[in-house]
Design a protein around this motif. Structure first.
Motif, PDB file in Angstrom:
ATOM      1  N   LEU A  67       0.831  -1.207   0.000  1.00 51.41           N
ATOM      2  CA  LEU A  67       0.000   0.000   0.000  1.00 51.41           C
ATOM      3  C   LEU A  67       0.867   1.259   0.000  1.00 51.41           C
ATOM      4  O   LEU A  67       0.576   2.219  -0.714  1.00 51.41           O
ATOM      5  N   GLN A  68       1.941   1.235   0.797  1.00 44.75           N
ATOM      6  CA  GLN A  68       2.842   2.381   0.840  1.00 44.75           C
ATOM      7  C   GLN A  68       3.538   2.576  -0.506  1.00 44.75           C
ATOM      8  O   GLN A  68       3.713   3.702  -0.970  1.00 44.75           O
ATOM      9  N   LEU A  69       3.930   1.448  -1.110  1.00 46.94           N
ATOM     10  CA  LEU A  69       4.577   1.520  -2.413  1.00 46.94           C
ATOM     11  C   LEU A  69       3.630   2.144  -3.453  1.00 46.94           C
ATOM     12  O   LEU A  69       4.037   3.002  -4.237  1.00 46.94           O
ATOM     13  N   MET A  70       2.371   1.710  -3.425  1.00 45.35           N
ATOM     14  CA  MET A  70       1.383   2.282  -4.346  1.00 45.35           C
ATOM     15  C   MET A  70       1.200   3.776  -4.090  1.00 45.35           C
ATOM     16  O   MET A  70       1.115   4.572  -5.035  1.00 45.35           O
ATOM     17  N   GLN A  71       1.140   4.138  -2.800  1.00 47.12           N
ATOM     18  CA  GLN A  71       0.952   5.540  -2.451  1.00 47.12           C
ATOM     19  C   GLN A  71       2.151   6.384  -2.909  1.00 47.12           C
ATOM     20  O   GLN A  71       1.981   7.470  -3.461  1.00 47.12           O
ATOM     21  N   HIS A  72       3.346   5.873  -2.715  1.00 48.91           N
ATOM     22  CA  HIS A  72       4.545   6.581  -3.161  1.00 48.91           C
ATOM     23  C   HIS A  72       4.554   6.736  -4.686  1.00 48.91           C
ATOM     24  O   HIS A  72       4.939   7.792  -5.206  1.00 48.91           O
ATOM     25  N   TYR A  73       4.134   5.669  -5.374  1.00 47.21           N
ATOM     26  CA  TYR A  73       4.097   5.748  -6.833  1.00 47.21           C
ATOM     27  C   TYR A  73       3.065   6.779  -7.292  1.00 47.21           C
ATOM     28  O   TYR A  73       3.316   7.538  -8.223  1.00 47.21           O
TER      29      TYR A  73
END
Length: 149
Positions: A67-73
């Motif tokens: 989820l954090q990776l998606m948010q960062h992207y």
């Protein structure tokens, strides 16, 4: 009858060439603008897709890291979109600048073409007067020859 030769023809040709160059520059700037707009559209589409993926993953069991990776992207895509918007605005300003330049070049060319046309009209008028004078002289000579003294 003598042929018309415009003394400033090279300037007329130069103005025409400048107008053509301005048209090419405008065309090029429009191409850059279209490319920037297409790139912006692709970034927005990609962001929308990733936003949908993030929304779908909220209904599924997904790790916090994903989820954090998606948010960062998504944040990265937002910064790319902001940068691309700046590029689009800059390309729009360039197009406007080139449009203005083309309008100026077209006015310059038109002024010189009008000047050439006026010179051509004056030339025709002078030639008509000369021709009429020659015809009058020929008529006078014929009249004198045909009238016995």
């Amino acid at each position: 009858m003598a042929a018309f030769r415009y003394a400033y023809q090279k300037i007329v040709d130069l103005k025409s060439s400048e107008k053509t160059q301005a048209e090419w520059q405008l065309s090029s700037a429009i191409g850059v603008l279209q490319a920037e707009e297409l790139s912006l559209s692709e970034l927005r589409t990609k962001r929308s897709e990733w936003e949908s993926k993030q929304h779908e993953s909220s209904h599924q069991a997904v790790s916090l890291a994903e989820l954090q990776l998606m948010q960062h992207y998504l944040e990265y895509l937002d910064s790319c979109i902001a940068s691309k918007l700046t590029d689009v605005r800059q390309a729009e300003r360039k197009v406007e600048s080139n449009r203005s330049n083309l309008a100026d070049r077209m006015k310059d060319e038109k002024v010189w073409l009008k000047a050439k046309e006026h010179a051509k009209d004056r030339f025709r008028h002078v030639m008509q007067i000369k021709e009429q004078n020659e015809l009058d002289e020929m008529a006078t000579v014929r009249f004198k020859v045909s009238v016995p003294s």
